[in-house]
Design a protein around this motif. Sequence first.
Motif, PDB file in Angstrom:
ATOM      1  N   LEU A 100       0.837  -1.211   0.000  1.00 16.26           N
ATOM      2  CA  LEU A 100       0.000   0.000   0.000  1.00 16.26           C
ATOM      3  C   LEU A 100       0.868   1.255   0.000  1.00 16.26           C
ATOM      4  O   LEU A 100       0.580   2.225  -0.711  1.00 16.26           O
ATOM      5  N   THR A 103       2.314   2.113  -3.431  1.00 14.80           N
ATOM      6  CA  THR A 103       1.390   2.474  -4.511  1.00 14.80           C
ATOM      7  C   THR A 103       1.435   3.975  -4.788  1.00 14.80           C
ATOM      8  O   THR A 103       1.235   4.786  -3.888  1.00 14.80           O
ATOM      9  N   GLU A 106      -3.384   6.991  -6.433  1.00 18.66           N
ATOM     10  CA  GLU A 106      -4.457   6.955  -5.433  1.00 18.66           C
ATOM     11  C   GLU A 106      -5.618   6.083  -5.892  1.00 18.66           C
ATOM     12  O   GLU A 106      -6.171   5.300  -5.119  1.00 18.66           O
ATOM     13  N   LEU A 109      -5.339   2.349  -5.358  1.00 17.70           N
ATOM     14  CA  LEU A 109      -5.180   1.863  -3.983  1.00 17.70           C
ATOM     15  C   LEU A 109      -6.259   0.860  -3.565  1.00 17.70           C
ATOM     16  O   LEU A 109      -5.927  -0.208  -3.018  1.00 17.70           O
TER      17      LEU A 109
END
Length: 235
Positions: A100, A103, A106, A109
């Motif tokens: 996470l 990443t 956005e 995610l």
Amino acid sequence: MTSHPTEPHSTMSTSLDVDGDAVAAYLAAHPAFFDEHAELLSGLRLASSVSGRAISLQERQMEVLRDKIKTLELKLAGLLRIGRENDSIAERFHEWTCSLLATKSEQSLPQILIDGLRERFDVPQATLRLWGVKDEYAHAWFAAGVSDDVRIFSNGLDTPFCGPNKEFEAALWLPDPAAVRSIAMLPLRAASGEPAFGLLVLGSDELGRFSEDMSTDFLSRFAGTAGAALACLRT
């Protein structure tokens, strides 16, 4: 002839009723009793719980000790197994959290979060819904509409809900809702104490996978981490 009165026949009871608790209390209060009467030990015979034959007190004590050791070994083996399972979960949780953090997009995610849960923790079905997201994400799959009841329910959850699927609305978000027998619903918050802005849903075709009496410690960590990661999608 002089008659002598007949003397009554004298009887004596040879039985002695002894309270076992009193004997036990006496021996407990006098731990040196068998040291002072060592000859009694060699004459005592007890039934063996293993062979059924009569054995000495020392042999019986050894059997009791072996049973206790075996019980302790089983408990230790159970604790070691639980410890290894927790270590494995912690390692996979760390890997999921790192994915996470790594990443850069956005919008990607939510999918990475869901895929990581399914792959690393063998969760058959998983999805989520967010509300109050930024305008650019308003038409994304994770921002699909939810009822007011779901929002109220999510906001009222202090800990994850686990139990049988009773036709929850959130179960319908999963890919195959008809196959879901047990469900876990995790409220998503940007920080502890804040209102929920989403709901993470896990489903299984096993009734006991997410049970009402299961520990939710790790699920709470999942919820906390997921909420913190997805907070960037909010307005």
